[in-house]
Design an enzyme around this catalytic site. Structure first.
Site, short mmCIF file in Angstrom:
data_model
loop_
_atom_site.label_atom_id
_atom_site.label_comp_id
_atom_site.label_asym_id
_atom_site.label_seq_id
_atom_site.Cartn_x
_atom_site.Cartn_y
_atom_site.Cartn_z
N ALA A 138 52.18 43.16 28.26
CA ALA A 138 53.01 44.25 28.80
C ALA A 138 52.18 45.16 29.69
O ALA A 138 51.14 45.66 29.28
CB ALA A 138 53.62 45.06 27.66
N THR B 261 42.73 41.26 33.98
CA THR B 261 42.81 40.72 35.34
C THR B 261 41.44 40.71 36.02
O THR B 261 40.59 41.56 35.72
CB THR B 261 43.79 41.58 36.17
N ASP B 262 41.29 39.81 36.98
CA ASP B 262 40.04 39.78 37.76
C ASP B 262 39.90 41.03 38.64
O ASP B 262 38.81 41.33 39.13
CB ASP B 262 39.95 38.51 38.63
N GLU B 263 41.01 41.77 38.82
CA GLU B 263 40.94 42.95 39.69
C GLU B 263 40.05 44.05 39.13
O GLU B 263 39.65 44.95 39.84
CB GLU B 263 42.36 43.50 39.97
N TYR C 196 46.32 50.54 39.77
CA TYR C 196 46.63 49.43 38.85
C TYR C 196 45.35 48.89 38.21
O TYR C 196 45.23 48.81 36.98
CB TYR C 196 47.36 48.30 39.59
N ALA D 17 42.41 50.19 38.05
CA ALA D 17 41.69 51.21 37.28
C ALA D 17 42.31 51.36 35.89
O ALA D 17 41.61 51.51 34.89
CB ALA D 17 41.70 52.54 38.02
N LYS E 104 44.04 48.99 34.28
CA LYS E 104 43.74 47.77 33.51
C LYS E 104 42.29 47.82 33.00
O LYS E 104 42.01 47.44 31.86
CB LYS E 104 43.95 46.52 34.37
N ASN F 109 48.09 34.44 39.48
CA ASN F 109 48.96 33.36 38.99
C ASN F 109 50.10 33.11 39.96
O ASN F 109 50.51 34.01 40.70
CB ASN F 109 49.60 33.75 37.66
N PRO G 126 56.38 39.52 55.75
CA PRO G 126 55.47 40.64 56.02
C PRO G 126 54.05 40.40 55.48
O PRO G 126 53.79 40.56 54.30
CB PRO G 126 56.13 41.80 55.26
N TYR H 266 50.25 41.54 55.19
CA TYR H 266 49.48 42.78 55.31
C TYR H 266 48.23 42.55 56.16
O TYR H 266 47.51 41.56 55.97
CB TYR H 266 49.02 43.29 53.94
N ARG I 208 42.70 35.24 47.81
CA ARG I 208 43.01 35.29 46.39
C ARG I 208 42.72 33.91 45.79
O ARG I 208 42.75 32.90 46.51
CB ARG I 208 44.49 35.67 46.15
N ASP J 48 48.41 47.40 56.72
CA ASP J 48 47.68 46.90 55.55
C ASP J 48 47.92 47.76 54.31
O ASP J 48 48.28 48.94 54.41
CB ASP J 48 46.17 46.90 55.87
N HIS K 108 42.87 47.82 50.24
CA HIS K 108 43.15 46.39 50.01
C HIS K 108 41.89 45.59 49.66
O HIS K 108 40.97 45.48 50.48
CB HIS K 108 43.78 45.82 51.29
#
Ligand code: NAD
Ligand code: DAU
Length: 339
Positions: free
Chosen positions: A82, A125-127, A153, A155, A157, A183, A208, A210, A217, A275, A279
């Site tokens: 979640a 996540t890898d982010e 987002y 930060a 996670k 994914n 669209p 960016y 990715r 952009d 990013h």
């Protein structure tokens, strides 16, 4: 064995539920989901009548509700999918990202401490590792790469990951964390790159992209992610982080062109737009640890996975057409109207 799966009405959580109910006919799976804009009960329709499955509409931040559910179900394992998951929305309005992704995680872990579980698994996540430069293809994220986030987002996670590690070290919570790359597959909400491009292309709408579309990715078919989590919750070492990714780096523009070709749509639909703020340039996962320790390897090649995904969107038009005909219209206008 009872497993609480949070966020199971979303993209990856629902695929995970299908995988688990199919593979372990004697497991009980309880899905806890708030049904935000990203949660869709119709996704879970194929398992709603399964006697080993229960759906509960609930916010992971609702401490009383969550404790009540733990008292009823006595879960052995909790897998937390979640989250508010879309980077662009986090740039528009960060607050709900902090609430759900950080405080919600804390509520779940407090419930695990209070009632006792054998495993809490945090789907990360890898982010959280930030991004990599395009001119250093030799660099990849390992589990030792420092946390270095870019968006609200990521930060949020990363904050949740730090809390999970704190609960493990301080309270002995038997926790694991997985950090997966991008994914794709069935039931992916059409605000994200691949399903958005498929839906727009099918409707002959502009695609669209960016910036210049050169961001990279590392795409993984969703079933491979689910199989990796299945391995980690059964065989992964408590207290560990596992990176998940399939060495499948692709530029956004190339993905969009593949989708155009597969659907027989002209590349003239591609429209370069302003952009994304902050990013991230490139993500690339080194999955050596999960391979060496747990024997995990991705099974679906991108060429097959993207075709299966496109076929799924062609064969399940009602699922995504219902979504994009609702409040999504306002979202789309706000995000892309003047871009
Ligand atoms: P999604 O947005 O498709 O689904 C999120 C689900 O969580 C929805 O069903 C939503 O209703 C539910 N939810 C949101 N807030 C809630 C709350 N407060 N209480 C209960 N339920 C709530 O997301 P996804 O793409 O399936 O991602 C699932 C998880 O995997 C997230 O934690 C995300 O950070 C992580 N992740 C996603 C990817 C990806 O490529 N999609 C990659 C790596 C990690
Ligand atoms: O890496 C894992 C992450 O992947 C997850 O943690 C996130 O929950 C998930 O949403 C995803 O984040 P991204 O930001 O990478 O995914 P998204 O589909 O939003 O965008 C993928 C790339 O495509 C990114 O470089 C931005 C670009 N993009 C996206 C959209 C929606 C476009 O060019 N145009 C678009 O309209």
């Amino acid at each position: 064995m009872t497993i609480i799966v949070t966020g199971g009405a979303g993209f990856i959580g629902s695929n995970f539920i299908f995988h688990m109910l199919g593979k372990y006919p004697d497991y009980r799976i309880v899905c806890l989901d708030k049904l935000t804009y990203a949660g869709n009960l119709s996704t879970l329709e194929p398992v709603m009548e399964n006697p080993n499955f229960r759906f509960v509409k609930m916010d992971i931040c609702d401490r009383e509700g969550v404790y009540g559910l733990f008292e009823e179900e006595h879960p052995d394992i909790v897998v937390n999918f979640a989250a508010e998951s879309h980077v662009d929305r986090s740039i528009e309005d960060p607050e709900i990202f902090l609430r759900t992704n950080i405080l919600g995680t804390q509520v779940l872990m407090d419930a695990c401490r209070k009632y006792g579980i054998t495993r809490y698994h945090q789907v990360s996540t890898d982010e959280v590792y930030g991004d990599l430069p395009l001119d250093r293809p030799d660099l990849m994220f390992t589990e030792e790469t420092p946390i270095h986030t870019s968006s609200p987002y990521s930060a949020a996670k990363a904050s949740a990951d730090l809390m999970v590690q704190a609960y493990h070290r301080t309270f002995g919570l038997p926790a694991t964390i997985s950090r997966c790359s991008n994914n794709y597959g069935p039931y992916h909400f059409p605000e994200k790159l691949i399903p958005l491009m498929i839906a727009n292309a099918l409707n002959d709408k502009p695609l669209p992209v960016y910036g210049e579309g050169l961001n990279v990715r590392d795409w993984l078919y969703v079933e491979d992610h689910c199989k990796a989590i299945d391995l980690i919750i059964h065989k992964g070492r408590v207290g560990e982080v596992y990176n998940i990714g399939g060495h499948n780096e692709m530029r956004n523009i190339d993905i969009v062109k593949i989708i155009c070709k597969a659907l027989g749509k002209p590349e003239s639909l591609i429209t370069y737009v302003t952009d994304r703020k902050g990013h991230d340039m490139r993500y690339a996962i080194d999955p050596t640890k999960i391979h060496n320790e747990l024997g995990w390897l991705p099974e679906t090649k991108f060429v097959d996975g993207i075709q299966k995904t496109i076929d799924w969107y062609l064969n399940n038009r009602t699922w995504w057409e219902t979504i994009i005909s609702g409040e999504y219209q306002d979202y789309y206008e706000k995000m892309y109207g003047n871009r």
